[in-house]
Design an enzyme around this catalytic site. Structure first.
Site, short mmCIF file in Angstrom:
data_model
loop_
_atom_site.label_atom_id
_atom_site.label_comp_id
_atom_site.label_asym_id
_atom_site.label_seq_id
_atom_site.Cartn_x
_atom_site.Cartn_y
_atom_site.Cartn_z
N ALA A 260 0.84 -1.20 0.00
CA ALA A 260 0.00 0.00 0.00
C ALA A 260 0.87 1.25 0.00
CB ALA A 260 -0.91 -0.01 1.22
N GLY B 221 -0.46 -5.29 0.76
CA GLY B 221 -1.62 -5.32 -0.13
C GLY B 221 -1.32 -5.99 -1.46
N GLU C 56 -1.82 -9.57 -0.71
CA GLU C 56 -3.25 -9.76 -0.44
C GLU C 56 -4.05 -9.78 -1.75
OE1 GLU C 56 -4.30 -8.08 3.89
OE2 GLU C 56 -3.38 -6.59 2.59
N GLU D 18 3.26 -5.67 7.40
CA GLU D 18 2.58 -4.56 8.05
C GLU D 18 2.97 -4.38 9.52
OE1 GLU D 18 -0.08 -5.60 4.55
OE2 GLU D 18 1.19 -6.67 5.98
#
Length: 698
Positions: free
Chosen positions: A65, A103, A106, A126
């Site tokens: 991200a 992300g 993910e 994260e």
């Protein structure tokens, strides 16, 4: 950028190609998620499309991200890229190269299949910025590979190489060569197969006790932090809740963390480490000399560690020492260090052999004459270093860069021993050199910009964090640390015990207390530095207690005794009644009254003096940015990362409160606590320490 810019969709031979193109690393910034959703919808709606491929342009798949968006007010769209990918009625193949992190992974987990090149890496890091995965990673990964390996990945945040990811089951196939072509071929092969959706899998089966064991395993490392525990709770939810409920629990746990002090500090540290690489005062696009080979002069502990750092990065190293015995001992130490890594499993034998082959012992300066750069790592005495640099000046080829691993000595005095001071800079490694990340690059008065740029680049090439320092006694890192060291010793003179001070700092988040660190480093090192400073300044304040310990032979762990006592073969520090006796004896001799200290006073006495010194260095231009100092404390001194760094931490107290305390100690203790003008200015203006910059950057 518009959505069309950052995500492209095209059809090739019945396969829809979704290309994320958001340089430099394809972060999930504004427009990327929406662009993926729109592209998936186009592919689903197009009858000519049988399957789709999600791929990244440039050097990465999707590296995570956009961290700058965390902690800000932003709307969550009704459909995210995760929903569109997993909800697609046509299979989607994630084609991974470079990094698929956070992300990025993910999104890949929401695809039907995943392929990768062998050099790719995946991960959910994260926790390293104080949060947990927020795109379903804590629910999908355990369902795919099991809760135990998922726990390890998520709580450590490590980057997993593609071959290991294949073995775990994260990646379905490894491909060589043209990834795009391989992905299209793979997509054709699975186009008619049943859809695979991780979100449709039942909760992951977990062995009894693994979550409690995980909490115990991280207890020491995760001290004072919440994110690792929330990560465990989220994975645990994946083993007991239906998918939708697990996603809701992940969202709740993520929300607890996003705006926490811990997460803000870790985000700050993340960006500070990227800012530290920038030297705005140097000319842009400056030609930088290439360093393809390195020589290290001095085969002691530091020299050996430096040689290992270079070899670890694939740089050939010539190792030179005036003593054949020291050279042989240094090589044996290097070999032993690598052997320990092999025994622990962090290095394989082939890698050890390859790295050892890059380190060549040589005799005589002429043997290193053709190296592109040389790093001097001899004893910390000016005359010794000047003698080495005279020899380097005599033999090294034109254009060679001459670096000194000094921790405090004037770079200009070292450079003055040569006829090429423009080629001289400080490259200060921190012990142990092959482990510690900080690489302090010191600019002398005559250091050429190209030399500075090359030194900064070298640090990054060998896996360090390169940070700028102006030339002054102690440079930036050690100079900022001097008040800390002074106060820890003065508090002992005044009645605090080493074990109390160490306990306070460990509870604050340091891996070791300062007195235990002193014992590990060797008390004789700082003893020699104090004697040098006393010779230069007759008014220099000596430290009689550690001086007496050294003169008694208590030099630290290597002597079996220092501030603490050590049993043979054991590095555990044991409080020693003999040290208490020496403390009381010296205090009585010096007429110093002893008293008890609160833990808060111990903490602030150690840190606020260094903060005050940091303000002086920024105003002098010796440090470029407050954030650079924070990086140095994080990477060089073990300051707890989740507190952001010295300057960031002090902002939590507030500039006015810091100034008031420093001013009060100035009245009580005298000149060493005189508030820096910049400290007073920040307090008066209600500013923040973390935003301070040197005059040349304002």
């Amino acid at each position: 950028m518009t959505e069309r810019d950052v995500v492209r969709f095209e059809v090739e031979d019945g396969i829809g190609i979704i290309t994320v193109d958001n340089p430099p690393v394809n972060a999930l910034g504004a427009g990327v998620s929406d662009g993926i959703v729109a592209a998936v919808d186009r592919g689903v709606a197009d009858p000519a499309v049988r399957a789709m491929v999600l791929i990244g342009a440039g050097r990465s798949f999707i590296a995570g991200a956009d961290i700058r968006r965390f902690g800000t007010k932003r709307e969550t769209p009704a459909r995210r890229s995760y929903d569109a990918l997993e909800g697609s009625t046509k299979p989607v193949v994630a084609a991974i190269h470079g990094y698929a992190l956070g992300g990025g992974l993910e999104n890949a987990l929401c695809c039907s299949w995943r392929i990768a090149v062998p050099a790719a890496k995946v991960g959910l890091p994260e926790v390293l910025i104080g949060i947990i995965p927020g795109g379903g990673g804590t629910q999908r990964l355990p369902r795919l590979i099991g809760p135990q390996p998922a726990l390890e990945m998520i709580t450590t945040g490590r980057h997993v190489p593609a071959p290991e990811a294949k073995a775990l089951g994260i990646v379905d196939e490894l491909v060589e060569g043209d990834l795009r072509g391989a992905a299209i071929a793979f997509a054709k092969g699975i186009a008619d197969k049943p859809l695979r959706r991780i979100g449709g899998m039942p909760p992951a089966a977990a062995e009894a006790g693994i979550f409690e064991a995980a909490r115990k395993a991280i207890a020491r490392k995760a001290r004072n932090q919440k994110a690792p525990y929330n990560a465990i709770a989220a994975v645990e939810a994946a083993t007991r809740l239906p998918f939708a409920e697990g996603i809701a629990e992940e969202k709740r746990l993520f929300g607890e963390l996003e705006n926490s002090d811990e997460a803000r500090a870790l985000r700050y540290a993340f960006f500070a480490e990227r800012e530290v690489a920038k030297l705005p005062h140097l000319p842009k696009d400056i030609p930088t000399p290439e360093i393809r080979s390195v020589a290290v002069v001095g085969a002691g502990t530091m020299g050996g560690g430096i040689a290992m750092s270079c070899a670890d990065a694939g740089l050939p190293v010539k190792l030179l020492d005036a003593s054949a015995e020291t050279l042989a001992r240094g090589l044996a130490r290097i070999r032993d260090n690598y052997a320990v890594s092999v025994k622990r499993g962090s290095l394989d034998q082939a890698a050890m052999d390859r790295r050892l082959s890059l380190i060549e012992p040589v005799e005589g300066y002429e043997a290193i004459a053709e190296c592109d750069a040389v790093i001097e790592a001899v004893f910390e005495q000016l005359d010794v270093k000047q003698g080495v640099f005279r020899e380097l000046d005599r033999v090294m080829k034109p254009g060679a860069l001459l670096f000194s691993n000094t921790s405090a000595i004037d770079i200009d005095k070292i450079a003055g021993a040569t006829q090429r001071p423009e080629a001289v800079a400080g490259t200060h490694f921190f012990a142990p050199a092959n482990v510690m990340k900080l690489f302090e690059v010191v600019e002398g008065t005559k250091t050429a910009p190209a030399t500075m740029a090359a030194a900064m680049k070298l640090g990054r090439a060998i896996g360090k964090i390169s940070a700028y320092a102006g030339n002054c006694d102690g440079f930036v890192a050690n100079r900022s640390r001097i008040p800390f060291t002074m106060e820890q010793n003065l508090m002992v003179e005044e009645g605090a015990l080493p074990e109390q001070i160490d306990r306070v700092m460990v509870e604050f988040g340091y891996p070791m207390g300062p007195f235990a660190v002193n014992d590990l480093s060797g008390l004789d090192v700082s003893y020699q530095t104090r004697r040098r400073r006393l010779a230069e300044d007759p008014n220099y304040r000596m430290l009689p207690i550690p001086d007496r310990l050294v003169e008694m032979g208590r030099k630290g762990q290597k002597a079996g005794a220092g501030w603490y006592r050590y049993d043979p073969g054991d590095r555990t520090p044991h409080p020693d009644p003999e040290v208490r006796r020496i403390i009381k004896e010296v205090a009585a001799e010096k007429g110093i009254a002893q008293r008890e200290f609160s833990d808060e006073e111990v903490l602030q006495r150690l840190l606020l003096g260094s903060l005050n010194e940091a303000c002086k260095m920024i105003e002098e231009g010796k440090a470029l940015r407050a954030s650079d100092i924070d990086v140095m404390w994080l990477s060089g001194f073990g300051f707890p990362r989740y507190r952001g760094g010295l300057m960031f931490w002090a902002d939590g107290i507030g500039a006015q409160a810091v100034y008031n305390q420093v001013a009060a100690w100035h009245q009580r203790y005298g000149a060493r606590w005189a508030p820096a003008p910049l400290l007073r200015q920040v307090a008066e203006q209600g500013g923040q320490f973390r935003e301070l910059k040197a005059p040349q950057l304002r």
